[in-house]
Design an enzyme around this catalytic site. Structure first.
Site, PDB file in Angstrom:
ATOM      1  N   CYS A   1      -9.244 -34.703 -11.797  1.00 31.79           N
ATOM      2  CA  CYS A   1     -10.591 -34.889 -11.261  1.00 31.79           C
ATOM      3  C   CYS A   1     -10.583 -35.647  -9.942  1.00 31.79           C
ATOM      4  CB  CYS A   1     -11.461 -35.614 -12.279  1.00 31.79           C
ATOM      5  SG  CYS A   1     -11.773 -34.605 -13.720  1.00 31.79           S
ATOM      6  N   HIS A   2      -9.977 -36.816  -9.941  1.00 27.17           N
ATOM      7  CA  HIS A   2     -10.016 -37.620  -8.732  1.00 27.17           C
ATOM      8  C   HIS A   2      -8.645 -38.160  -8.350  1.00 27.17           C
ATOM      9  CE1 HIS A   2     -13.997 -37.728 -10.690  1.00 27.17           C
ATOM     10  NE2 HIS A   2     -14.364 -37.320  -9.502  1.00 27.17           N
TER      11      HIS A   2
END
Lengths: 171, 421
Positions: free
Chosen positions: A135-136
């Site tokens: 995701c990040h």
């Protein structure tokens, strides 16, 4: 005259007392409305789960659901254990010894949830051969400790115990 | 307001109006003096009202077929698409309607920024608008969760986890929001309840927004105060009503294009996979209208600071009327502000683009620069610009620029208008 005005009289007392009783009453009514959103009895009842780990090969991991969350149970190879234990603890963002995270070094049990915003990290990925969150971009090492990226802390180790050599009880 | 002494012509109308002055309100709304130089950027208020009503009506009928349960929600949405009469149409209008709503609201907000509509005496209109915008984002986010696809589930997980950044009580707050230890059925049912509630809160705020607008009256492209009513204004009906309806027609063509020709282009294919708490999609992206804020969130390396920056990006808009120190409203007379305005537009578009890209390498660098500029625009450039900028001279009335500034001509025109009557 002004002395007479500023003097607290019986009416002021009644007004203040009424406000106070009213406020307590409102708070008493609001609390059930707020608390109904907290986990209910049926959710809390699923608080622990038992897992059979006899089929997990060294170097492999399984993912089980506990309280609706994924739990990684990884049977680490000697190489992975050495890697996790040789790290200088002072260079970690969230300093934790591998010994404290995995009492039985062969088995690493932790919530498979990125501590940044709750995604499920991918196994055997990232710059530290542990986990990588797509995701990040948080990188975790073979002990599930945050090494690079936005996540603030290591992946959480839940309360668990070995019931026997084949079964783990989580929660 | 001049129409307070309005008397209905019919006897029944008078009897009714004495008891509930709805006809006085109607008269006020039709006669409402509106600047006659309003351009098409001013039609988006009406378009937004249309969007809100469309969402409420389609949402109401979708709720008759949707089932808010983690095991059934995904299938019930497919049931709507395949079995319910015109279900596909209703769902596509509702889903694309959200995007159209945001498209219109962004144009509406940027129109305000260009023409200084947020400045005194219209600060309350502006702040009500920002509250509506925040509620719109909350409604859109919760609505996106309802189909219970992969993006629904993981979007909900990421966004609710933002609150875990709150010091000390963060974890408890997130557990409270979820009603459990992860996003699950209790989360879905409460999101559905709130998703149903919020549009009506928005409707109430829209009434206040319009009420607050009707106190000072509309701003206009020149940005000067007008005598109302005067020869600078026209009655709302039929002049503005017809113009708004024409603009709405054009807007509906765009709307219909998305609904009928590319209904899924603004969504994510991953949301046609049922929610799975064990597998995170490789690339989580929010809907396009939230991307600039998502880019700001990811551009800050610290979790708490990232969340603060994201909320501050919206919060800074609320205090904009006091950050912009210039007394001149319209960018038409602010040559420097006009340039910074377009840089801001570009900056927000860039943030939106990098928000959709992976947060690494060059994208991350660009996101950081754009985030810094976004805040600099509001916190540094605007306060200084109001003091330093040399603005152009303002006309005295709307007719002046048309008639070359001649008072005599203006008077002559006024006279000839009278003669024509």
């Amino acid at each position: 005259m002004s002395e007479k005005e500023t003097k607290v009289n019986r009416r002021d007392f009644v007004v203040t007392a009424s406000y106070a009783v009213g406020a307590v009453g409102v708070a008493g009514v609001v609390w059930p409305l707020v608390d109904q959103m907290n986990p209910d009895a049926s959710v809390k009842a699923l608080a622990s789960t038992e897992v059979d780990i006899s089929s997990v090969e060294p170097g492999k991991s399984i993912t089980v659901l506990w309280r609706g969350k994924p739990v990684f149970i990884k049977r680490r190879t000697q190489e992975e254990i050495d890697k996790a234990r040789s790290v200088d603890i002072n260079e970690l963002k969230h300093p934790e010894k591998d010994e404290d995270r995995a009492a039985n070094p062969e088995w690493l049990v932790m919530l498979g949830i990125c501590t940044h915003l709750g995604c499920v990290p991918l196994n055997d990925k990232g710059d530290y051969d542990g986990w990588f969150c797509p995701c990040h971009g948080s990188h975790y090492d073979t002990s599930g400790r945050i090494r690079k990226g936005p996540a603030p802390t290591n992946m959480e180790v839940p309360k668990y115990e070995f019931i026997n050599s084949k079964t783990i009880k989580i929660g | 307001m001049s129409d307070h002494d309005y008397t209905p012509s019919s006897k029944f109308g008078k009897w009714f109006n004495d008891r509930l002055p709805l006809l006085t309100l109607g008269k006020h709304l039709t006669d409402y003096p509106t600047p006659k130089n309003l351009n098409y950027w001013w039609t988006f208020g009406g378009i937004l009202t249309f969007c809100l009503i469309t969402q409420i009506i389609t949402g109401l009928v979708l709720a008759m077929h949707y089932i808010a349960h983690a095991d059934l929600a995904f299938a019930s949405v497919e049931h709507i698409m395949r079995d319910v009469n015109y279900g596909w149409l209703l769902r596509y209008v509702h889903a694309n309607g959200a995007s159209m709503f945001f498209l219109a609201v962004y144009i509406h907000i940027f129109r305000s920024l260009f023409y200084g509509s947020y400045k005194s005496p219209r600060e309350i209109i502006w702040i009500l608008g920002i509250i509506i915008y925040v509620l719109m984002m909350a409604a859109a986010f919760m609505g996106y969760v309802l189909p219970w696809g992969q993006m629904s589930f993981w979007g909900a997980t990421v966004i609710t986890n933002l609150f875990s950044a709150i010091p000390f009580v963060g974890e408890s707050v997130v557990t409270w929001l979820w009603g459990g230890y992860s996003v699950d059925n209790p989360t879905l049912t409460r999101f559905f309840a709130l998703h149903y509630l919020i549009p009506f809160l928005i409707l109430g705020l829209v009434v206040l927004h319009i009420w607050a607008l009707h106190v000072p009256g509309n701003n206009n492209p020149i940005g000067i105060d007008l005598q109302k009513p005067s020869k600078d204004t026209v009655p709302f009906h039929p002049y503005i009503v017809v113009k708004d309806l024409f603009a709405l027609l054009l807007f509906m063509i765009v709307f219909a294009f998305f609904v009928f020709y590319s209904p899924n282009i603004l969504g994510h294919a991953d949301n046609y996979i049922e929610a799975d708490p064990l597998v995170t999609p490789t690339h989580i992206v929010p809907e396009w209208y939230l991307l600039p804020f998502y880019a700001i969130l990811r551009s800050v390396p610290d979790k708490l600071m990232g969340v603060i920056a994201m909320f501050a990006a919206i919060g800074v808009l609320a205090i904009l009327p006091w950050l912009d120190t210039s007394k001149i409203r319209s960018a038409v007379f602010r040559p420097l502000y006009r340039q910074f305005y377009w840089i801001l537009v570009l900056d927000v578009l860039i943030l939106g683009y990098v928000g959709a890209m992976p947060a690494e390498g060059l994208y991350l660098l660009v996101a950081r620069v754009a985030t810094a500029y976004y805040f600099a625009h509001f916190l540094i450039i605007l306060p200084l610009l109001g003091k330093k900028e040399r603005t152009l001279p303002l006309p005295l009335s709307l007719t002046e620029p048309v008639l070359g500034g001649s008072v005599a001509m203006s008077a002559a025109k006024h006279k000839s208008e009278k003669n024509n009557l």
